[in-house]
Motif scaffolding. Structure first.
Motif, PDB file in Angstrom:
ATOM      1  N   MET A  18       0.848  -1.173   0.000  1.00 24.85           N
ATOM      2  CA  MET A  18       0.000   0.000   0.000  1.00 24.85           C
ATOM      3  C   MET A  18       0.895   1.237   0.000  1.00 24.85           C
ATOM      4  O   MET A  18       1.865   1.273   0.727  1.00 24.85           O
ATOM      5  CB  MET A  18      -0.883  -0.015   1.245  1.00 24.85           C
ATOM      6  N   ALA A  19       0.556   2.207  -0.818  1.00 22.69           N
ATOM      7  CA  ALA A  19       1.328   3.446  -0.884  1.00 22.69           C
ATOM      8  C   ALA A  19       0.384   4.629  -1.065  1.00 22.69           C
ATOM      9  O   ALA A  19      -0.564   4.555  -1.839  1.00 22.69           O
ATOM     10  CB  ALA A  19       2.310   3.399  -2.041  1.00 22.69           C
ATOM     11  N   VAL A  20       0.653   5.701  -0.347  1.00 23.22           N
ATOM     12  CA  VAL A  20      -0.083   6.946  -0.558  1.00 23.22           C
ATOM     13  C   VAL A  20       0.476   7.583  -1.822  1.00 23.22           C
ATOM     14  O   VAL A  20       1.677   7.795  -1.937  1.00 23.22           O
ATOM     15  CB  VAL A  20       0.078   7.905   0.644  1.00 23.22           C
ATOM     16  N   LEU A  21      -0.371   7.863  -2.779  1.00 21.86           N
ATOM     17  CA  LEU A  21       0.072   8.424  -4.048  1.00 21.86           C
ATOM     18  C   LEU A  21       0.016   9.939  -4.075  1.00 21.86           C
ATOM     19  O   LEU A  21       0.782  10.590  -4.783  1.00 21.86           O
ATOM     20  CB  LEU A  21      -0.765   7.858  -5.194  1.00 21.86           C
ATOM     21  N   ARG A  22      -0.924  10.517  -3.321  1.00 25.41           N
ATOM     22  CA  ARG A  22      -1.110  11.959  -3.389  1.00 25.41           C
ATOM     23  C   ARG A  22      -1.925  12.401  -2.199  1.00 25.41           C
ATOM     24  O   ARG A  22      -2.756  11.656  -1.695  1.00 25.41           O
ATOM     25  CB  ARG A  22      -1.829  12.277  -4.704  1.00 25.41           C
ATOM     26  N   ARG A  76       7.771  14.599  -2.562  1.00 25.78           N
ATOM     27  CA  ARG A  76       7.268  13.517  -1.730  1.00 25.78           C
ATOM     28  C   ARG A  76       5.954  13.927  -1.087  1.00 25.78           C
ATOM     29  O   ARG A  76       5.737  15.088  -0.763  1.00 25.78           O
ATOM     30  CB  ARG A  76       8.282  13.191  -0.643  1.00 25.78           C
ATOM     31  N   THR A  77       5.072  12.974  -0.909  1.00 28.80           N
ATOM     32  CA  THR A  77       3.798  13.208  -0.235  1.00 28.80           C
ATOM     33  C   THR A  77       4.068  13.431   1.245  1.00 28.80           C
ATOM     34  O   THR A  77       4.794  12.658   1.865  1.00 28.80           O
ATOM     35  CB  THR A  77       2.862  12.005  -0.443  1.00 28.80           C
TER      36      THR A  77
END
Length: 116
Positions: free
Chosen positions: A1-5, A47-48
């Motif tokens: 899982m990754a936060v994209l924005r 980077r977010t």
């Protein structure tokens, strides 16, 4: 899982009033306009991040959003010339940023900064 924005959503009765600040002052492009929602963006990528704070540093209130620019002095001069309220004057901070706070047309306090 990754936060994209992460997107800041600022409430206003009239999204068009934000144009003078985000489009003209900061040079951002309108990338989406549904009338009830406008999204401003730049071509830059970073980077977010999400910051959580009990103060804004140097005894200032926590700003609503922070915007890093390549030339904070240029934006400061333009903000003054356009009559935007400067909430905290341009300052060299001990944590190696140069910044100022300005109130946008929505009433939000925006921290405009450059890393030194």
């Amino acid at each position: 899982m990754a936060v994209l924005r992460i997107v800041a959503n600022l409430a206003t009765a009239d999204p068009q009033i934000a144009r003078s600040f985000y489009e003209r002052l900061l040079g951002m492009d309108i990338v989406m306009d549904h009338g009830w929602l406008m999204t401003f963006a730049s071509d830059a990528s970073a980077r977010t991040q999400v910051s959580v704070a009990c103060e804004g540093g140097s005894g200032t209130p926590v700003p609503d959003i922070s915007v890093e620019v390549d030339n904070v002095d240029e934006i400061y001069e333009r903000a003054q010339a356009e009559g935007f309220e400067i909430v905290y004057p341009i300052t060299n901070e001990p944590w190696n940023v140069r910044r100022f706070y300005v109130r946008d047309p929505l009433g939000k306090v925006v921290n405009i900064l450059s890393h030194r």
